[in-house]
Design a protein around this motif. Sequence first.
Motif, short mmCIF file in Angstrom:
data_model
loop_
_atom_site.label_atom_id
_atom_site.label_comp_id
_atom_site.label_asym_id
_atom_site.label_seq_id
_atom_site.Cartn_x
_atom_site.Cartn_y
_atom_site.Cartn_z
N ARG A 8 1.72 -19.87 -6.96
CA ARG A 8 1.66 -19.04 -5.83
C ARG A 8 -0.55 -18.85 -5.90
O ARG A 8 -0.47 -18.42 -4.80
CB ARG A 8 1.65 -17.04 -6.65
N ILE A 9 -0.87 -18.99 -7.43
CA ILE A 9 -2.12 -19.48 -7.05
C ILE A 9 -2.78 -20.68 -5.84
O ILE A 9 -3.58 -19.86 -5.53
CB ILE A 9 -2.53 -19.33 -8.16
N ASN A 10 -2.13 -21.65 -5.45
CA ASN A 10 -1.88 -22.76 -5.33
C ASN A 10 -2.78 -22.08 -3.56
O ASN A 10 -3.18 -22.64 -2.66
CB ASN A 10 -1.78 -23.96 -5.43
N GLU A 11 -1.23 -21.35 -3.31
CA GLU A 11 -1.24 -21.20 -1.54
C GLU A 11 -1.81 -19.58 -2.07
O GLU A 11 -1.77 -18.95 -0.33
CB GLU A 11 0.44 -20.85 -1.71
N LEU A 12 -2.70 -18.82 -2.68
CA LEU A 12 -3.64 -18.36 -1.90
C LEU A 12 -4.79 -18.76 -0.77
O LEU A 12 -5.20 -19.46 -0.34
CB LEU A 12 -4.53 -17.72 -2.82
N PRO A 13 -4.86 -17.96 0.60
CA PRO A 13 -5.40 -17.87 1.50
C PRO A 13 -6.23 -18.28 1.19
O PRO A 13 -7.32 -19.27 2.13
CB PRO A 13 -5.38 -16.65 2.49
N MET A 14 -7.59 -17.55 0.39
CA MET A 14 -8.81 -17.99 0.05
C MET A 14 -9.15 -19.54 -0.93
O MET A 14 -7.83 -19.48 -1.83
CB MET A 14 -9.99 -17.19 -0.07
N PRO A 15 -10.16 -19.91 -1.31
CA PRO A 15 -9.93 -21.46 -2.08
C PRO A 15 -10.35 -20.42 -3.30
O PRO A 15 -10.47 -19.55 -3.88
CB PRO A 15 -11.39 -21.49 -1.77
N VAL A 16 -9.52 -21.10 -4.29
CA VAL A 16 -9.36 -20.73 -5.82
C VAL A 16 -9.87 -22.01 -6.57
O VAL A 16 -10.37 -23.17 -6.48
CB VAL A 16 -8.39 -21.30 -6.42
N ILE A 17 -11.63 -21.07 -7.84
CA ILE A 17 -12.02 -22.06 -8.12
C ILE A 17 -11.93 -22.11 -9.66
O ILE A 17 -11.93 -20.83 -9.98
CB ILE A 17 -13.96 -21.63 -8.09
N LEU A 72 -2.68 -25.49 -14.55
CA LEU A 72 -3.48 -23.50 -13.43
C LEU A 72 -4.64 -24.73 -13.21
O LEU A 72 -4.07 -24.04 -11.79
CB LEU A 72 -3.40 -22.43 -14.70
N THR A 73 -5.33 -25.77 -13.79
CA THR A 73 -6.42 -26.09 -13.34
C THR A 73 -6.16 -26.71 -12.22
O THR A 73 -7.04 -26.73 -10.89
CB THR A 73 -7.43 -26.68 -14.03
N TYR A 74 -4.81 -27.76 -11.83
CA TYR A 74 -4.94 -28.61 -10.71
C TYR A 74 -4.50 -27.39 -9.83
O TYR A 74 -4.50 -28.15 -8.75
CB TYR A 74 -3.56 -29.12 -10.73
N ALA A 75 -3.47 -26.46 -9.92
CA ALA A 75 -3.46 -25.11 -8.71
C ALA A 75 -4.45 -24.72 -8.04
O ALA A 75 -4.67 -24.69 -6.65
CB ALA A 75 -2.62 -24.19 -8.94
N ALA A 76 -6.00 -25.38 -8.83
CA ALA A 76 -6.93 -24.80 -8.30
C ALA A 76 -7.79 -25.57 -7.06
O ALA A 76 -7.09 -26.72 -6.80
CB ALA A 76 -8.68 -24.88 -8.71
N ASP A 77 -7.95 -24.93 -5.90
CA ASP A 77 -8.50 -26.19 -4.79
C ASP A 77 -10.11 -26.47 -5.40
O ASP A 77 -10.12 -28.32 -5.03
CB ASP A 77 -9.59 -25.08 -3.25
N ALA A 85 5.31 -27.82 -14.57
CA ALA A 85 5.00 -26.55 -13.96
C ALA A 85 3.45 -27.55 -12.49
O ALA A 85 2.37 -26.53 -12.36
CB ALA A 85 3.76 -25.39 -14.60
N GLY A 86 3.52 -28.46 -11.88
CA GLY A 86 3.01 -29.03 -11.08
C GLY A 86 2.25 -29.98 -11.14
O GLY A 86 2.36 -30.72 -10.47
N ALA A 87 1.81 -30.22 -12.43
CA ALA A 87 1.49 -31.70 -12.91
C ALA A 87 2.05 -32.70 -12.67
O ALA A 87 1.95 -34.05 -11.52
CB ALA A 87 1.76 -32.00 -14.64
N SER A 88 3.26 -32.96 -11.97
CA SER A 88 4.24 -33.92 -11.69
C SER A 88 4.12 -34.02 -10.54
O SER A 88 4.15 -35.23 -9.66
CB SER A 88 5.77 -33.81 -11.67
N TRP A 89 3.47 -33.44 -9.61
CA TRP A 89 3.08 -33.79 -8.06
C TRP A 89 2.18 -32.95 -7.39
O TRP A 89 0.75 -34.15 -6.66
CB TRP A 89 3.89 -33.27 -7.00
N ARG A 90 0.93 -32.40 -8.28
CA ARG A 90 -0.26 -32.00 -8.16
C ARG A 90 -0.69 -33.10 -7.69
O ARG A 90 -2.48 -33.33 -7.61
CB ARG A 90 -0.45 -30.93 -8.36
N LEU A 91 -0.67 -33.14 -9.76
CA LEU A 91 -1.62 -34.78 -10.32
C LEU A 91 -1.90 -36.34 -9.72
O LEU A 91 -3.23 -36.34 -9.51
CB LEU A 91 -1.16 -34.86 -12.11
N LYS A 92 -0.85 -35.83 -8.54
CA LYS A 92 -0.86 -37.87 -8.31
C LYS A 92 -1.43 -37.70 -7.27
O LYS A 92 -2.39 -38.21 -6.65
CB LYS A 92 0.57 -38.30 -8.23
N GLU A 93 -1.47 -36.40 -6.50
CA GLU A 93 -1.80 -36.01 -5.10
C GLU A 93 -4.04 -36.42 -5.22
O GLU A 93 -4.48 -36.13 -4.38
CB GLU A 93 -1.71 -34.62 -4.68
#
Length: 259
Positions: free
Chosen positions: A99-108, A122-127, A150-158
């Motif tokens: 949900r954080i990753n999909e927020l409309p505006m950027p996440v820092i 959680l940091t990987y979910a940020a932009d 909670a996201g590392a398996s797909w976000r981290l490699k991206e």
Amino acid sequence: MTDVSAERRSDDDTAAPILVERAADRVVVTLNRPEKRNAIDQAMVDALHEVCAELEVEPRTLIITGAGSTFAAGADIAQLRERRAADALAGINANCFIRINELPMPVIAAIDGYALGGGAELTYAADLRLATPALKIGNPETGLGIIAAAGASWRLKEIVGEALALELLLTGRVLNADEALAARLVNAVHAAKDLLAEAHALADRIAANDRDATIAMKRVVRAPRAEHPRVDLEAQAELFESPEKVRRMTEFLERRSKR
């Protein structure tokens, strides 16, 4: 830098799992369990969902940081130990971070010290990610008999590529600030005293641009490859009809004509 201090949430700072500061163009969330090194528990997840609900209705840039000298040392292990299969399938942290990753505006993410396990995810979910020289980031979950789910398996490699992601996830190796910067896992490293100011400076640069264009840019970057260029052209078509586009381009041309 936008002043957010005047609109700080009135909750008891010592009890609230997060602190929330609001301004017209941004929201700052501080993970607020310093006595537990900001370990992410159910109360914190619930509070983050509340912030997401607000930003889905009124899009603003989100800055996430941690109280004290730690971002988040992981998920709350005492709670994790008691969770069972049904809890895993519920995706308690994963769905919050999505949900954080999909927020409309950027996440820092402004990261000082440890960002481990769920804190790293959680940091990987940020932009965008800013860090201090004290950064220690990684996923040691397999050493605890679980996986980073909670996201590392797909976000981290991206973010860093599959080879490095696999090394980190399979070995539990923790990166320091220089290693994270070299891998482009973080965008920049700043002194701890400057970290939040630099996050606000980044938010200032975002705020100087058109909000609708920023929302559209984030959305199309996230779109699957098969949807391009259709999603780009549809977003551009909508923006081409925007009065703000005409205003900004007119101002640009007028400034250039005066040089």
